[in-house]
Design a protein around this motif. Structure first.
Motif, short mmCIF file in Angstrom:
data_model
loop_
_atom_site.label_atom_id
_atom_site.label_comp_id
_atom_site.label_asym_id
_atom_site.label_seq_id
_atom_site.Cartn_x
_atom_site.Cartn_y
_atom_site.Cartn_z
N ALA A 1 38.13 64.86 74.01
CA ALA A 1 37.22 64.87 73.16
C ALA A 1 35.60 64.91 73.47
N GLN A 2 35.27 64.60 74.37
CA GLN A 2 33.82 64.71 75.07
C GLN A 2 33.64 66.08 75.43
N LYS A 3 34.47 66.74 75.59
CA LYS A 3 34.32 68.11 75.94
C LYS A 3 34.49 69.09 74.96
N HIS A 4 35.50 68.76 74.14
CA HIS A 4 36.08 69.78 73.11
C HIS A 4 35.28 69.36 71.55
N GLY A 5 34.86 68.13 71.34
CA GLY A 5 34.37 67.74 70.05
C GLY A 5 35.29 66.48 69.29
N ASP A 6 34.52 66.13 68.23
CA ASP A 6 35.37 65.14 67.54
C ASP A 6 36.48 65.38 66.91
N ILE A 7 36.68 66.67 66.49
CA ILE A 7 37.79 67.16 65.87
C ILE A 7 38.38 68.04 66.79
N MET A 8 39.49 67.97 67.45
CA MET A 8 40.15 68.80 68.35
C MET A 8 41.59 69.25 68.11
N TYR A 9 41.92 70.31 68.62
CA TYR A 9 43.27 70.89 68.51
C TYR A 9 44.19 70.71 69.98
N LEU A 10 45.24 70.36 69.73
CA LEU A 10 46.08 70.17 70.88
C LEU A 10 47.47 70.62 70.56
N ARG A 11 48.19 70.97 71.39
CA ARG A 11 49.74 71.17 71.21
C ARG A 11 50.46 70.52 71.97
N VAL B 1 43.09 65.79 66.64
CA VAL B 1 42.75 64.72 66.81
C VAL B 1 41.46 64.64 66.34
N ALA B 2 41.22 63.29 65.57
CA ALA B 2 40.00 63.08 65.12
C ALA B 2 39.63 61.95 66.13
N SER B 3 38.17 62.00 66.62
CA SER B 3 37.82 60.87 67.64
C SER B 3 36.35 60.35 67.41
N SER B 4 36.26 60.31 65.89
CA SER B 4 34.78 59.69 65.52
C SER B 4 35.02 59.01 64.24
N PRO B 5 34.17 57.98 63.60
CA PRO B 5 34.37 57.44 62.48
C PRO B 5 34.21 58.61 61.27
#
Length: 230
Positions: free
Chosen positions: A58-68, A76-80
């Motif tokens: 998340a530090q590299k791709h942002g607070d809202i990130m797409y994975l498969r 993935v949501a990584s911030s409040p």
């Protein structure tokens, strides 16, 4: 072996068909995320501590990130602020739970409140829990029982302190919680000797462990068919 080649060919065919279908549909904008391998996606990026790996990504791709994860798309949501978008602003869109093999077996076809799909059935269950199980009157009705169980724990700790005996407080608090839950749900406490040779608490802990353990079949459904036929 011939069957190994057949399986590898089938896996490659599934991946090609999936890629073709995804391109043939209307393209949707997805959040940024790391590139993954064919079929396995980003599963190899999650190790012993997945939460740390997700934080690093998340530090590299942002607070809202797409994975498969395998064939399962995951956001993935990584911030409040990002979590609020999923849990409050657009909560109805993300209210359902994905199909999980463990939940299918443990929760009667994934039909309990924790794993059930959002809809009229789930809303009815939530209403029943709110009115019948979690209402103020229902919770207050168990107040004497909770005071009695807490008094028993306090007495045990006092006696252990007097006799200079070491006490596993984490274990005793866990037992207190389990005893209270049994009294509220079943109307009695279950001792380990009353429930199978492993004990009641061990069976409950095993069920929780199985429900929380990742299953590759949930991410690559083809594995379920291969193992079931094998």
């Amino acid at each position: 072996m011939d069957w190994v080649g057949a399986i590898l060919g089938l896996l490659a065919l599934v991946y090609v068909l999936q890629a073709w279908l995804s391109k043939s549909k209307n393209k949707k904008r997805l959040p940024p995320g790391p590139r993954g391998f064919p079929l396995f996606g980003n599963l190899h990026m999650l190790g012993e501590f997945p939460h740390r790996d997700l934080h690093r990504l998340a530090q590299k791709h942002g607070d809202i990130m797409y994975l498969r994860l395998g064939l399962a798309p995951v956001v993935v949501a990584s911030s409040p602020q990002a979590a609020e978008l999923f849990l409050k602003t657009h909560d109805l869109v993300f209210a359902s739970r994905p199909p999980l093999q463990a939940a299918e077996h443990i929760s009667y076809g994934q039909r309990n409140l924790s794993f059930g799909a959002y809809g009229s059935y789930w809303r009815t269950m939530r209403k029943m829990c709110t009115l019948e199980l979690l209402s103020s009157n229902k919770i207050n009705s168990f107040k004497p029982m909770r005071k009695e169980e807490l008094a028993l724990l306090t007495k045990f700790i006092q006696e252990a302190a007097r006799d200079h005996v070491t006490v596993d407080l984490s274990g005793k608090v866990a037992s207190l919680t389990a005893d209270m839950s049994c009294l509220m749900v079943f109307g009695k406490k279950y001792m380990d000797k009353e429930f199978d040779e492993r004990g009641f608490k061990a069976v409950i802990q095993e069920g929780m462990h199985l429900a929380a353990t990742p299953n590759f079949g949930d991410f690559i459904p083809l594995l379920l068919h291969l193992t079931s036929r094998g």
